[in-house]
Design a protein around this motif. Structure first.
Motif, short mmCIF file in Angstrom:
data_model
loop_
_atom_site.label_atom_id
_atom_site.label_comp_id
_atom_site.label_asym_id
_atom_site.label_seq_id
_atom_site.Cartn_x
_atom_site.Cartn_y
_atom_site.Cartn_z
N GLU A 102 0.85 -1.18 0.00
CA GLU A 102 0.00 0.00 0.00
C GLU A 102 0.89 1.24 0.00
OE1 GLU A 102 -3.75 2.03 2.37
OE2 GLU A 102 -3.01 0.08 3.02
N LYS A 120 -7.75 2.49 -1.85
CA LYS A 120 -6.33 2.27 -1.57
C LYS A 120 -5.52 2.25 -2.86
CE LYS A 120 -6.95 -0.21 2.74
NZ LYS A 120 -6.53 -1.33 3.57
N GLU A 131 -1.31 7.04 -6.26
CA GLU A 131 -1.76 7.65 -5.00
C GLU A 131 -2.50 8.95 -5.25
OE1 GLU A 131 -2.30 9.03 -0.98
OE2 GLU A 131 -2.28 7.06 -1.95
N SER A 146 -3.39 8.46 1.65
CA SER A 146 -3.49 7.11 2.20
C SER A 146 -2.89 7.09 3.59
CB SER A 146 -2.75 6.11 1.29
OG SER A 146 -3.41 5.99 0.05
N GLY A 163 -1.90 4.22 4.99
CA GLY A 163 -1.00 3.09 4.98
C GLY A 163 0.30 3.20 5.52
#
Length: 162
Positions: free
Chosen positions: A5, A56, A87, A160, A162
């Protein structure tokens, strides 16, 4: 399938590129990345009263490859920017979702939004490769890096986790 990710604190390294290189192409590296999207609807008496979404940006190591004897840090920067562009589109998607109004057509709306963002992402990835000549055009590469950095920062609140 292994997936990484997107994370602001992690940059790709050549060890993340685990796929088999394609000997029949001039490309020295390929980044496989994409956006996953899921949602759930809250209903009461069949009427949609709310929703949750998950968007994601992922890098897929088994589908990404490099010809290790031909790559360098400049090429790695080119490949990282492909992931950063993924992203960027995840952030654009999340921003668009915040503007969605509750209605009974949400499943269709979400599907259309996902299809649209996938097309926009593919288009930008193609333009990036064209305008940077697959990293050979150093000035074009720098222009894209700066532009994507500005756009990511502008959408920072949608980044994100992540």
């Amino acid at each position: 399938m292994e997936e990484l990710e997107w994370n602001a604190n992690y940059k790709l390294s050549w060890s993340d590129f685990k796929g088999q290189p394609n000997p029949d192409t001039d490309a020295v590296a390929v980044t496989a990345s994409g956006i996953t999207f899921s949602y759930s609807l809250q209903r009461r008496n069949k009427k949609i009263e709310g929703f949750k979404t998950v968007v994601k940006a992922f890098f897929y190591p088994e589908h990404s490859w490099c010809k290790s004897e031909k790559v360098d840090t400049h090429v790695l920067g080119h490949e990282q920017l492909h992931f950063d562009i993924t992203e960027l589109h995840a952030r654009i998607f999340r921003a668009r979702i915040t503007k969605v109004v509750l209605n009974d057509s949400l499943p269709q709306i979400f599907q259309e939004m996902h299809d649209t963002i996938d097309l926009e992402l593919a288009d930008m990835q193609h333009n990036y490769d064209s305008e940077s000549a697959y990293s050979i055009n150093v000035e074009g590469q720098k222009k894209w890096k700066d532009s994507v950095a500005i756009r990511l920062k502008a959408l920072d609140k949608f980044k994100s986790k992540g």
